[in-house]
Design an enzyme around this catalytic site. Structure first.
Site, mmCIF file in Angstrom:
data_model
loop_
_atom_site.group_PDB
_atom_site.id
_atom_site.type_symbol
_atom_site.label_atom_id
_atom_site.label_comp_id
_atom_site.label_asym_id
_atom_site.label_seq_id
_atom_site.Cartn_x
_atom_site.Cartn_y
_atom_site.Cartn_z
ATOM 1 N N GLU A 9 -3.487 9.023 -4.670
ATOM 2 C CA GLU A 9 -4.583 8.112 -4.137
ATOM 3 C C GLU A 9 -3.742 7.441 -3.120
ATOM 4 O O GLU A 9 -2.496 6.946 -3.161
ATOM 5 C CB GLU A 9 -4.369 7.034 -5.466
ATOM 6 C CG GLU A 9 -5.437 7.535 -6.396
ATOM 7 C CD GLU A 9 -6.711 7.912 -6.037
ATOM 8 O OE1 GLU A 9 -7.227 7.437 -5.020
ATOM 9 O OE2 GLU A 9 -7.290 8.690 -6.839
ATOM 10 N N CYS A 37 -4.938 -0.841 0.119
ATOM 11 C CA CYS A 37 -5.169 0.457 0.779
ATOM 12 C C CYS A 37 -6.730 0.582 1.260
ATOM 13 O O CYS A 37 -6.898 1.486 2.140
ATOM 14 C CB CYS A 37 -5.003 1.726 -0.190
ATOM 15 S SG CYS A 37 -5.751 1.433 -1.885
#
Length: 495
Positions: free
Chosen positions: A239, A273
Site C-alpha cells: 500500500e 497517502c
C-alpha cells in the site's frame, strides 16, 4: 539474547512454552526477530488460529483493546502528530471498530466454501473454492495513521486465520510503544507479537520467511520489501501512494469543491497517502480556486492555524526539511510560513506550478497544494497519464447530467488509478465494500472487509469426485479414438 528478549515490555513475565522450546532447539544465537517469527510459526502450526470461534474471539478482543485503551491511543497520537482526541477517534479508531464489526458479523460467510459453475465433465461433482489461511503474515505499518493502517491489515490477518507479526513504524514512536506494551494484553501473544525497532530490526524481519508481507509506506521502501520477499517467493501487499491528482472542471460549484479539497488536503497536516497532491484546472478559474481555498482554511483552522488545536504537525525534523525544500522555485499564493522548532508548516497553496517544478517531482506528504493549469479535461488526462499511476484520482464536475457523464466517463475510461472519486476526497477509504489499494507504482493488492480477508487467504480450488460412473470417464483413457470421443460427447459426428 534471552535476557534481552525478556526485558522487552511486550514479552516480560509472559509464559511462552513454544518460545522456550525454540530457544532450547535452536539455541540463543538466533536474533530476537528470528525467535519471534519462529514462535509465531510454531503457534500457527498447532492449528489454534483456524477455528472461526477463535478468530472471532481475537477480533472481539482487538475491539475491546481499542475501546478500553482509547485514552492511551489518543495520547500517543497527540505526541506523535499533534492530533486531538476527537480527530484520532474520527481518523484512526472509528474505522477500525467498524472494520472489526463487519469481520465478526460476516466471517462465517467469508470463510465458507464458495461453489463455482460446473461443466459437463463435473456436473455430478463437488466443485468449490475453500478460503484457507496463508500462514504467518508480516505487517509493516506506517506512521501517518499509525493505528488505522497497522491494525486494519491485522483485522484481515486474524479473520483469515493467520498468525501475524506486527511491526509498527518507529517514526510514530509513542504509538509504537503503546502498541508494543498493551496489545499483547488482549491478543494471543504467540500468534500476534509486536516487534518494535528501526531499520535494522525491519531488515532482520525481512530476512525471515513469511507467507505474506503487508507493507504500507512509500514506493522506495516498497521496492526493498518486494526484493526481500522475492528471496522466499513470498507474496506481498504494498500500500504505497504517489501524487494523487485532483481535476476541477470550470463549471463546477467552486465553493463546495474547494471546501472538500481543502479538508482532504490539510487533514493530518497533509500527511495522508490519498490526499489530493495537486490541482489541475483551467487558468480562468485558478485565482477563484485560490480564494475559495483561502476562505476554507480560515473557516477550518482560523486566521492562525499554528495555534489551532485541530491543525497537526509534521512528524519530525527530517520530514519538515524535506517538505520545506519542495517550496523552492514556486509562487506561494497562500501560507508558506513555518516554525521548525514545532515542525509547523502552514496550509500552503502554490500557483502557476508546472510539471517540471520541484514540488511536482515526488509525493508531497505535507500541507503544500500546487495548482497546475491545463486547457481542459483532455490536457488534464494527458498530464496524469504521463506520470506514475496514482493511488487516488479526484474529479470535480458539475451536477449537470450531461456534463457530469461526459467528464467523469472520459476520465474513468482514459486513466488508471487505485481509486476514482468524483466530487469528494478521501471518503472512499471509509467504504468497507470498496477494495482499497493501488495500481502500478502506487501499490499491489488490496484490503478492507472481505477484500482484505481474500488478500490474506489462499483461495484453494477443490474438486470432489465419486468413484462410481466410471464409464462416463472413458473418453480420457487411452486409446484415444474418434469413436470413443463421439460416444462420450454424443455431439461430434465424423464421416
Amino acid at each position: 539474547m534471552l535476557g534481552v528478549v525478556l526485558e522487552s515490555s511486550a514479552y516480560s513475565n509472559i509464559p511462552c512454552p513454544l518460545f522456550y522450546q525454540s530457544l532450547t532447539q535452536y539455541g540463543s544465537s538466533m536474533s530476537r526477530e528470528q525467535l519471534v517469527v519462529e514462535r509465531a510459526r510454531r503457534a500457527f502450526q498447532t492449528g489454534m488460529s483456524k477455528p472461526l470461534k477463535f478468530r472471532v474471539h481475537q477480533l472481539k478482543n482487538l475491539h475491546r483493546f481499542i475501546t478500553e485503551r482509547r485514552k492511551d491511543i489518543a495520547d500517543a497520537v497527540k505526541k506523535d502528530l499533534n492530533k486531538t482526541e476527537h480527530s484520532t477517534e474520527l481518523f484512526e479508531t472509528l474505522g477500525l471498530e467498524g472494520e472489526i464489526d463487519v469481520a465478526v458479523e460476516r466471517l462465517a460467510e467469508w470463510a465458507a466454501p464458495r461453489p463455482v459453475e460446473k461443466s459437463l465433465l463435473t456436473i455430478l461433482d463437488e466443485v468449490y473454492i475453500q478460503p484457507e489461511p496463508l500462514g504467518v503474515v508480516l505487517i509493516i505499518g506506517a506512521w501517518n495513521y499509525p493505528w488505522a493502517v497497522t491494525l486494519q491489515p491485522l483485522v484481515a490477518a486474524i479473520a483469515a486465520g493467520n498468525a501475524a507479526v506486527v511491526k509498527p513504524s518507529e517514526v510514530s514512536s509513542h504509538s509504537a510503544k503503546v502498541m508494543e506494551e498493551l496489545l499483547p494484553l488482549y491478543l494471543d501473544k504467540e500468534l500476534y507479537p509486536v516487534v518494535c525497532g528501526g531499520v535494522s530490526e525491519t531488515q532482520e524481519l525481512l530476512r525471515q520467511r513469511f507467507d505474506h508481507i503487508f507493507y504500507t509506506g512509500n514506493s522506495t521502501v516498497g521496492k526493498l520489501v518486494m526484493e526481500a520477499a522475492a528471496r522466499h517467493l513470498t507474496p506481498v501487499t504494498l500500500e504505497l501512494g504517489g501524487k494523487s491528482p485532483c481535476y476541477i472542471d470550470k463549471d463546477v460549484d467552486l465553493r463546495v469543491a474547494c471546501r472538500r479539497i481543502t479538508w482532504g488536503k490539510f487533514v493530518n497536516c497533509g500527511q495522508t497517502c490519498i490526499a489530493p497532491d495537486y490541482i489541475l484546472c483551467e487558468p480562468s478559474i485558478q485565482d477563484r480556486v485560490v480564494e475559495e481555498i483561502r476562505k476554507c482554511i480560515t473557516e477550518f483552522y482560523t486566521d492562525d492555524p499554528k495555534t489551532f488545536e485541530d491543525y497537526g504537525r509534521i512528524i519530525n525534523q527530517r520530514h519538515f526539511q524535506r517538505v520545506m525544500s519542495l517550496l523552492e522555485g514556486s509562487t506561494v499564493a497562500i501560507g508558506g510560513d513555518s516554525d521548525q522548532s514545532q515542525c509547523y508548516i502552514a496550509p500552503t497553496v502554490l500557483k502557476d506550478v508546472t510539471g517540471g517544478s520541484k514540488v511536482m517531482q515526488e509525493e508531497i506528504f505535507g500541507p503544500l497544494l500546487p495548482i497546475v493549469t491545463v486547457s481542459g479535461v483532455d490536457e488534464a488526462i494527458q498530464f496524469i497519464n504521463e506520470r506514475e499511476k496514482p493511488l487516488a484520482l479526484y474529479v470535480f464536475s458539475p451536477d449537470n447530467k450531461v456534463k457530469t457523464i461526459e467528464v467523469k466517463s472520459k476520465v474513468i475510461a482514459e486513466t488508471s488509478s487505485g481509486a476514482l472519486v468524483a466530487n469528494d476526497c478521501l471518503v472512499h477509504f471509509t467504504v468497507s465494500a470498496l477494495p482499497f489499494g493501488g495500481v502500478g507504482n502506487s501499490g499491489i493488492g488490496r484490503y478492507h472487509s472481505q477484500h482484505g480477508f481474500d488478500q490474506l487467504s489462499h483461495l484453494r480450488a477443490c474438486l470432489i469426485k465419486k468413484l462410481n460412473l466410471e464409464d462416463a470417464n472413458a473418453m480420457r483413457y487411452p486409446p484415444h479414438t474418434a469413436k470413443k470421443l463421439d460416444h462420450s460427447t454424443g455431439q461430434i459426428n465424423r464421416p
